[in-house]
Scaffold this active site. Structure first.
Site, PDB file in Angstrom:
ATOM      1  N   GLY A 181      -7.004 -13.595   1.532  1.00 18.39           N
ATOM      2  CA  GLY A 181      -6.226 -12.902   0.672  1.00 18.39           C
ATOM      3  C   GLY A 181      -7.209 -12.978  -0.878  1.00 18.39           C
TER       4      GLY A 181
ATOM      5  N   TYR B  90      -5.695 -24.513   3.214  1.00 16.68           N
ATOM      6  CA  TYR B  90      -6.807 -23.381   3.168  1.00 16.68           C
ATOM      7  C   TYR B  90      -6.158 -21.863   2.339  1.00 16.68           C
ATOM      8  CZ  TYR B  90      -8.213 -25.669   8.134  1.00 16.68           C
ATOM      9  OH  TYR B  90      -8.607 -25.801   8.906  1.00 16.68           O
TER      10      TYR B  90
ATOM     11  N   THR C  62      -9.684 -24.640   1.866  1.00 12.92           N
ATOM     12  CA  THR C  62     -10.708 -24.895   0.319  1.00 12.92           C
ATOM     13  C   THR C  62     -10.976 -26.008   0.012  1.00 12.92           C
ATOM     14  OG1 THR C  62      -8.785 -26.111  -0.372  1.00 12.92           O
ATOM     15  CG2 THR C  62      -8.429 -23.604  -0.316  1.00 12.92           C
TER      16      THR C  62
ATOM     17  N   CYS D 273       1.226  -1.309   0.259  1.00 12.29           N
ATOM     18  CA  CYS D 273       0.360   0.078  -0.256  1.00 12.29           C
ATOM     19  C   CYS D 273       0.662   0.993  -0.196  1.00 12.29           C
ATOM     20  CB  CYS D 273      -1.115   0.212   1.523  1.00 12.29           C
ATOM     21  SG  CYS D 273      -1.303  -1.152   1.586  1.00 12.29           S
TER      22      CYS D 273
HETATM   23  P1  FAD Z   1      -0.212 -10.534  -2.015  1.00 10.13           P
HETATM   24  O1  FAD Z   1       0.110  -9.528  -0.840  1.00 10.13           O
HETATM   25  O2  FAD Z   1      -0.383  -9.474  -3.441  1.00 10.13           O
HETATM   26  O3  FAD Z   1       0.621 -11.396  -1.359  1.00 10.13           O
HETATM   27  C1  FAD Z   1       0.759 -12.696  -2.291  1.00 10.13           C
HETATM   28  C2  FAD Z   1       2.201 -12.998  -2.648  1.00 10.13           C
HETATM   29  O4  FAD Z   1       2.221 -14.072  -3.046  1.00 10.13           O
HETATM   30  C3  FAD Z   1       3.628 -12.198  -3.797  1.00 10.13           C
HETATM   31  O5  FAD Z   1       4.056 -12.022  -2.999  1.00 10.13           O
HETATM   32  C4  FAD Z   1       3.289 -12.784  -4.133  1.00 10.13           C
HETATM   33  O6  FAD Z   1       4.822 -13.302  -5.080  1.00 10.13           O
HETATM   34  C5  FAD Z   1       3.503 -14.660  -3.482  1.00 10.13           C
HETATM   35  N1  FAD Z   1       3.190 -15.879  -4.668  1.00 10.13           N
HETATM   36  C6  FAD Z   1       1.962 -16.292  -4.951  1.00 10.13           C
HETATM   37  N2  FAD Z   1       2.361 -17.306  -6.401  1.00 10.13           N
HETATM   38  C7  FAD Z   1       3.321 -17.731  -5.733  1.00 10.13           C
HETATM   39  C8  FAD Z   1       3.787 -18.589  -5.995  1.00 10.13           C
HETATM   40  N3  FAD Z   1       3.352 -19.738  -6.272  1.00 10.13           N
HETATM   41  N4  FAD Z   1       5.632 -19.483  -4.785  1.00 10.13           N
HETATM   42  C9  FAD Z   1       5.641 -18.675  -4.045  1.00 10.13           C
HETATM   43  N5  FAD Z   1       5.089 -17.188  -4.190  1.00 10.13           N
HETATM   44  C10 FAD Z   1       4.190 -17.132  -4.470  1.00 10.13           C
HETATM   45  N6  FAD Z   1      -5.308  -2.234  -0.268  1.00 10.13           N
HETATM   46  C11 FAD Z   1      -6.154  -1.820   1.010  1.00 10.13           C
HETATM   47  O7  FAD Z   1      -6.810  -2.122   1.951  1.00 10.13           O
HETATM   48  N7  FAD Z   1      -4.946  -0.560   1.198  1.00 10.13           N
HETATM   49  C12 FAD Z   1      -3.786  -0.432   0.125  1.00 10.13           C
HETATM   50  O8  FAD Z   1      -4.339   1.287   0.633  1.00 10.13           O
HETATM   51  C13 FAD Z   1      -3.603  -1.117  -0.866  1.00 10.13           C
HETATM   52  N8  FAD Z   1      -2.884  -0.201  -1.681  1.00 10.13           N
HETATM   53  C14 FAD Z   1      -2.259  -1.138  -2.566  1.00 10.13           C
HETATM   54  C15 FAD Z   1      -1.488  -0.301  -3.377  1.00 10.13           C
HETATM   55  C16 FAD Z   1      -0.893  -1.154  -4.545  1.00 10.13           C
HETATM   56  C17 FAD Z   1       0.577  -0.533  -5.656  1.00 10.13           C
HETATM   57  C18 FAD Z   1      -1.346  -2.620  -4.939  1.00 10.13           C
HETATM   58  C19 FAD Z   1      -0.562  -3.155  -5.264  1.00 10.13           C
HETATM   59  C20 FAD Z   1      -2.115  -2.446  -3.506  1.00 10.13           C
HETATM   60  C21 FAD Z   1      -2.559  -2.153  -2.343  1.00 10.13           C
HETATM   61  N9  FAD Z   1      -3.995  -2.516  -1.761  1.00 10.13           N
HETATM   62  C22 FAD Z   1      -4.005  -1.857  -0.888  1.00 10.13           C
HETATM   63  C23 FAD Z   1      -4.064  -4.066  -1.527  1.00 10.13           C
HETATM   64  C24 FAD Z   1      -3.574  -5.315  -0.804  1.00 10.13           C
HETATM   65  O9  FAD Z   1      -2.348  -4.766  -1.288  1.00 10.13           O
HETATM   66  C25 FAD Z   1      -3.491  -6.758  -1.213  1.00 10.13           C
HETATM   67  O10 FAD Z   1      -4.936  -6.517  -1.356  1.00 10.13           O
HETATM   68  C26 FAD Z   1      -3.006  -8.039   0.389  1.00 10.13           C
HETATM   69  O11 FAD Z   1      -1.617  -7.542  -0.151  1.00 10.13           O
HETATM   70  C27 FAD Z   1      -3.267  -8.750  -0.555  1.00 10.13           C
HETATM   71  O12 FAD Z   1      -2.283 -10.169   0.124  1.00 10.13           O
HETATM   72  P2  FAD Z   1      -2.469 -11.016  -0.440  1.00 10.13           P
HETATM   73  O13 FAD Z   1      -1.549 -11.810   0.805  1.00 10.13           O
HETATM   74  O14 FAD Z   1      -3.440 -11.537  -0.834  1.00 10.13           O
HETATM   75  O15 FAD Z   1      -1.143 -11.361  -1.078  1.00 10.13           O
END
Ligand code: FAD
Length: 558
Positions: free
Chosen positions: A282, A279, A273, A42
């Site tokens: 995100g 599980y 799942t 973020c």
């Molecule tokens: P992520 O945090 O994206 O993490 C997923 C990780 O899994 C990644 O690092 C990826 O490399 C890794 N991965 C995927 N597949 C594999 C694999 N097969 N093997 C190994 N690693 C893998 N949300 C807000 O609420 N407020 C905000 O202000 C906000 N600002 C944002 C600004 C930006 C620029 C971005 C990009 C997003 C923003 N978000 C914001 C959204 C928020 O960041 C996401 O909703 C949150 O990070 C989701 O979490 P996650 O764990 O699902 O995915």
């Protein structure tokens, strides 16, 4: 027990840390295909915009610190390429050595996030076109700006990231154009709130082109060209594509896990799942929206982090902690303005066939007599049957974060507009008014539901009939400085004396600046026997922004 987590940022890191807090003796491995873990996605736009100056501040944890603190085996630059649910084995690929190996697990957690959409348009791979998701993208964009003479930027897509990036590019002194395919920016909010935001963005000198579709890109001597559907080409030194994201479900699909109607990984209330040993949390999961009951994906950091905690609880303590779904509470800084949303927008309620009434009011962020009070525009949507609050959106300059969180909490608890009217807040003039804007939103809604106030909306003025009288009850100086065409001005304080001037056989449509005086005028007229009287929701403020923006496919205020 041996736990494996895929993805080490918001949801994944949060799950891993909680797992360790609950189970000191487990073996925990977290795989991350990127270089960094647990960083502040973020904050990335603000680092590009030089608001956050120190890159190190983006990293909440490093692999080493995470390992030291939580005794977790962090494997960065390592991608999990396959899951074998039957034998509970994952296959990993270590990028630095090319080594492919397997690890078994007792429980697996998926937190792979989402990936930016990069449409296959002609020229999409031209130099200078970027998306923003992670630290690597951030470094690439920042270096590109540093190493090239970037002066102009086109941001394609005006969602949260597009809007934040536009502001940050502007902050760097770049000339910014935002291109948006639909008729408004920020799709999660309704048009009247988006219109206020658009006006603010334009006032900063950012070009905003709505209803505009990009069909491709070119690169020639004139630079990077963005081709529009009408054939026009806009030249820019850098293009940021921010047209949305899609859940990264590739691994889950390959593993045969159930994918749902919203194209996310299906999980039950325990975030489990279709395989009981896997599980997921995100951006990659879909879950029932508590208001519509329909499956949807929430792309927000707060829910991802909290799901991580719930998921770890369920893994270690047995399925006992239910997730109740997200009401999509989100906030964005737009230059000096803040815009926030929670629950469902009216357009989404309509699409889901959920009956609702919308009302808009504009109130001061704090007591108007105390210096620094700024206008706050609140739009709420509520059930006509029982007053349940279904959605709220706010645009303002101060205290928006506080109010949206209050409204979010009421929506989460299934509470009503009657509760808003009674909401008790801490009041002193620098912070609020004795009747907080949240109370005011409740009062207005209560008046509507009890038929003391009948409202009409800005777009209905286009259909004003010859038998309608449009009555502006503002003061003459306000009327002279701008009014709705066809309106007659009788200031509120003169209404009682000038009743004979008002025809009894017409529909009387009243408006004032923000809605309050119009309501007072309506009460006077109703009690003097005028039957058909209604008041413009959001008043002249909302009407003016909406009309300007609906006429304004392309408009530039320097
Ligand atoms: P992520 O945090 O994206 O993490 C997923 C990780 O899994 C990644 O690092 C990826 O490399 C890794 N991965 C995927 N597949 C594999 C694999 N097969 N093997 C190994 N690693 C893998 N949300 C807000 O609420 N407020 C905000 O202000 C906000 N600002 C944002 C600004 C930006 C620029 C971005 C990009 C997003 C923003 N978000 C914001 C959204 C928020 O960041 C996401 O909703 C949150 O990070 C989701 O979490 P996650 O764990 O699902 O995915």
């Amino acid at each position: 027990m041996k736990y494996i987590i895929i993805g080490a940022v918001a949801g994944g890191a949060s799950t891993a840390a909680r797992l360790r807090r609950l189970d000191e003796h487990a073996e925990i491995i977290i795989f991350e295909r990127g270089e960094y873990i647990s960083y502040a996605n973020c904050g990335l736009p603000y680092y590009i915009g030089d608001v956050i100056k120190d890159r190190n501040r983006l990293f909440v944890q490093t692999a080493a610190s995470f390992n030291r603190r939580f005794n977790i085996d962090v494997r960065t630059l390592t991608e999990v390429t396959q899951i074998d649910p039957k034998n509970r084995i994952v296959t990993a690929f270590k990028q630095s050595t090319g080594k492919v190996y397997t690890e078994n697990y007792d429980k697996l957690v998926l937190s792979p996030g989402a990936e930016p959409i990069r449409p296959s348009l002609p020229g999409i791979n031209s130099e200078g076109i970027f998306t923003l998701r992670n630290v690597r993208d951030t470094d690439v964009i920042k270096n590109y700006i540093g190493q090239n003479d970037v002066k102009t930027v086109v941001v394609i897509g005006a969602g949260f990231i597009g809007v934040e990036m536009a502001e940050n590019f502007h902050h760097l002194g770049l000339q910014v154009t935002i291109i948006e395919m639909i008729n408004q920016i920020m799709a999660p909010v309704d048009f009247p709130i988006a219109a206020l935001m658009q006006q603010h963005i334009r006032s900063k000198g950012v070009q905003l082109r709505l209803n505009t579709t990009v069909t491709g890109f070119t690169r020639d001597a004139r630079g990077l060209g963005v081709t529009l559907k009408n054939g026009e080409i806009l030249y820019a030194d850098l293009v940021l594509l921010s047209i949305g994201v899609r859940p990264d479900t590739r691994l889950a699909e390959k593993a045969g896990l159930k994918i749902g109607a919203a194209h996310g990984i299906v999980v039950n209330e325990y975030l489990q799942t279709s395989d009981p040993d896997i599980y997921a949390v995100g951006d990659a999961i879909e879950f029932k929206n508590p208001i519509s009951g329909r499956s949807m994906i929430t792309y927000l950091a707060g829910p991802a982090n909290k799901q991580g905690r719930i998921c770890a609880n369920n893994i270690v303590l047995g399925n006992s902690h239910s997730y109740h779904g997200s009401v999509n509470t989100a906030i964005v800084k737009v230059f000096d303005m803040t815009v926030a949303t929670t629950g469902m927008a009216s357009k989404h309620l309509k699409a889901a066939n959920i009956a609702h009434i919308v009302s808009t009011n504009h109130a001061g962020s704090h007591a108007s007599y105390f210096p620094g009070s700024r206008r706050m525009s609140i739009q709420i949507a509520f059930s006509p049957n029982n007053g349940r609050l279904l959605g709220a959106q706010i645009a303002g300059y101060k205290g928006v974060d506080k109010r949206i969180d209050i409204l979010s909490s009421y929506i989460q608890q299934g509470r009503t507009i009657y509760d808003l009217a009674e909401f008790e807040h801490a009041y002193a003039p620098p912070y609020s008014s004795a009747k907080d804007p949240v109370n005011m939103a409740g009062f207005v809604a209560e008046n509507i539901l009890s038929n003391r106030l009948k409202v009409f909306y800005w777009h209905e003025l286009a259909g004003l009939k010859p038998g309608d009288l449009l009555l502006d009850v503002r003061n003459p100086d306000e009327f002279l400085s701008g009014s709705i065409p066809g309106a007659v001005n009788i200031p509120l304080d003169e209404i009682r004396a000038r009743l004979p001037e008002i025809p009894t056989d017409k529909n009387i449509r009243i408006y004032c600046e923000a809605g309050l005086r119009g309501y007072l005028a309506q009460r006077i007229l109703k009690q003097h026997g005028f039957d058909s009287v209604s008041n413009l929701s959001g008043g002249y403020v909302s009407w003016k922004a909406c009309v300007a923006e609906s006429e304004n496919e392309y408009h530039f205020v320097s």
